[in-house]
Design an enzyme around this catalytic site. Sequence first.
Site, PDB file in Angstrom:
ATOM      1  N   ASP A  64      22.389 -14.240  53.626  1.00 49.29           N
ATOM      2  CA  ASP A  64      21.485 -15.336  53.967  1.00 49.29           C
ATOM      3  C   ASP A  64      21.807 -16.514  53.056  1.00 49.29           C
ATOM      4  O   ASP A  64      21.666 -16.425  51.833  1.00 49.29           O
ATOM      5  CB  ASP A  64      20.031 -14.880  53.768  1.00 49.29           C
ATOM      6  CG  ASP A  64      19.016 -15.927  54.211  1.00 49.29           C
ATOM      7  OD1 ASP A  64      19.367 -17.124  54.283  1.00 49.29           O
ATOM      8  OD2 ASP A  64      17.853 -15.546  54.475  1.00 49.29           O
ATOM      9  N   ASN A  91      28.784 -25.101  58.841  1.00 46.84           N
ATOM     10  CA  ASN A  91      28.364 -25.054  60.242  1.00 46.84           C
ATOM     11  C   ASN A  91      26.993 -24.423  60.436  1.00 46.84           C
ATOM     12  O   ASN A  91      26.290 -24.763  61.387  1.00 46.84           O
ATOM     13  CB  ASN A  91      29.402 -24.281  61.063  1.00 46.84           C
ATOM     14  CG  ASN A  91      28.896 -23.978  62.462  1.00 46.84           C
ATOM     15  OD1 ASN A  91      28.819 -24.857  63.314  1.00 46.84           O
ATOM     16  ND2 ASN A  91      28.529 -22.724  62.702  1.00 46.84           N
ATOM     17  N   TYR A 156      14.864 -31.276  63.365  1.00 45.39           N
ATOM     18  CA  TYR A 156      16.246 -30.775  63.358  1.00 45.39           C
ATOM     19  C   TYR A 156      17.238 -31.924  63.244  1.00 45.39           C
ATOM     20  O   TYR A 156      18.137 -31.911  62.395  1.00 45.39           O
ATOM     21  CB  TYR A 156      16.511 -29.969  64.632  1.00 45.39           C
ATOM     22  CG  TYR A 156      17.971 -29.686  64.893  1.00 45.39           C
ATOM     23  CD1 TYR A 156      18.660 -28.764  64.122  1.00 45.39           C
ATOM     24  CD2 TYR A 156      18.662 -30.344  65.908  1.00 45.39           C
ATOM     25  CE1 TYR A 156      20.004 -28.492  64.351  1.00 45.39           C
ATOM     26  CE2 TYR A 156      20.005 -30.085  66.146  1.00 45.39           C
ATOM     27  CZ  TYR A 156      20.667 -29.161  65.372  1.00 45.39           C
ATOM     28  OH  TYR A 156      21.990 -28.906  65.604  1.00 45.39           O
ATOM     29  N   ALA A 158      16.689 -34.878  62.172  1.00 41.55           N
ATOM     30  CA  ALA A 158      16.521 -35.553  60.884  1.00 41.55           C
ATOM     31  C   ALA A 158      17.317 -34.849  59.786  1.00 41.55           C
ATOM     32  O   ALA A 158      17.931 -35.510  58.929  1.00 41.55           O
ATOM     33  CB  ALA A 158      15.042 -35.614  60.510  1.00 41.55           C
ATOM     34  N   LYS A 160      20.045 -33.194  60.226  1.00 40.99           N
ATOM     35  CA  LYS A 160      21.460 -33.473  60.479  1.00 40.99           C
ATOM     36  C   LYS A 160      21.811 -34.921  60.143  1.00 40.99           C
ATOM     37  O   LYS A 160      22.945 -35.213  59.728  1.00 40.99           O
ATOM     38  CB  LYS A 160      21.803 -33.152  61.927  1.00 40.99           C
ATOM     39  CG  LYS A 160      21.730 -31.663  62.258  1.00 40.99           C
ATOM     40  CD  LYS A 160      22.776 -30.860  61.500  1.00 40.99           C
ATOM     41  CE  LYS A 160      22.850 -29.432  61.990  1.00 40.99           C
ATOM     42  NZ  LYS A 160      23.954 -28.659  61.368  1.00 40.99           N
TER      43      LYS A 160
END
Length: 253
Positions: A64, A91, A156, A158, A160
Amino acid sequence: MEMRVDGFSGRTAIVTGSSEGIGFTIAKALAENGARVLLVARRERLVRQAAERIGPNAAWISIDLTEAGAPQKIVETAASTFGGVDFLVNNAGINLLGAVGEMDPADMRRMAELNLIAPCLMTQAAAPHLSARPGAAILNVSTAGSRKATPGEGFYAATKAGLNYLTSLWAVELAARGVRVNAIAPGGTDTPQFNRAAATIEGAREMVASLHLIKRIARPEELVGAALLLLSPVAGSFMTGAVLDVDGGYHVT
């Protein structure tokens, strides 16, 4: 069809979130071009099977990324297994759709930790190793929604957008150490994660497809050319600080 790009033979890459989807496809392409690849993902069965599908150039670690010490363990595993680290592909991410005003704070924290903080910590851990390898590079996987406000992508996108900024910042900070840093901003892509997110909102898949000039979502393989270009110390040797739109024209609609 395999895509051939020079500059990867005998080199080592770490690809996070690589048990499926975009991460797996990039890892597979790197291995096909001669790189040794450490696949990183949380679910052991999936990441092990992914590495087996790629073949002898792939190793794997189930971990994790948000756990304390995980980035250091990942980088040390790659370095000890393959003798160094030349490329890092940040990624791994999570996409929980919804309007910002309706997002669960716990979901927002999960996205911030995995989409933004984990790439920071991975880059910190990998930078000393990358600096020792001529032609080293980092590739961040962003999203087209980070470049243009999109209802439903919420927090999400934001996270990125923050990753886009860090791409520019790291390009500046690591230039003197010979490390290039770039990102790709894909449009909607047919991955298990995209399909899981789209399934939570009726008609989401069709809506996302309609937002592209090319009226469909992408196959993961359609992102490989851009990823290999930005990572390659041959094809992409004069590229750093770029966020490359691979989005079927989404950014101009």
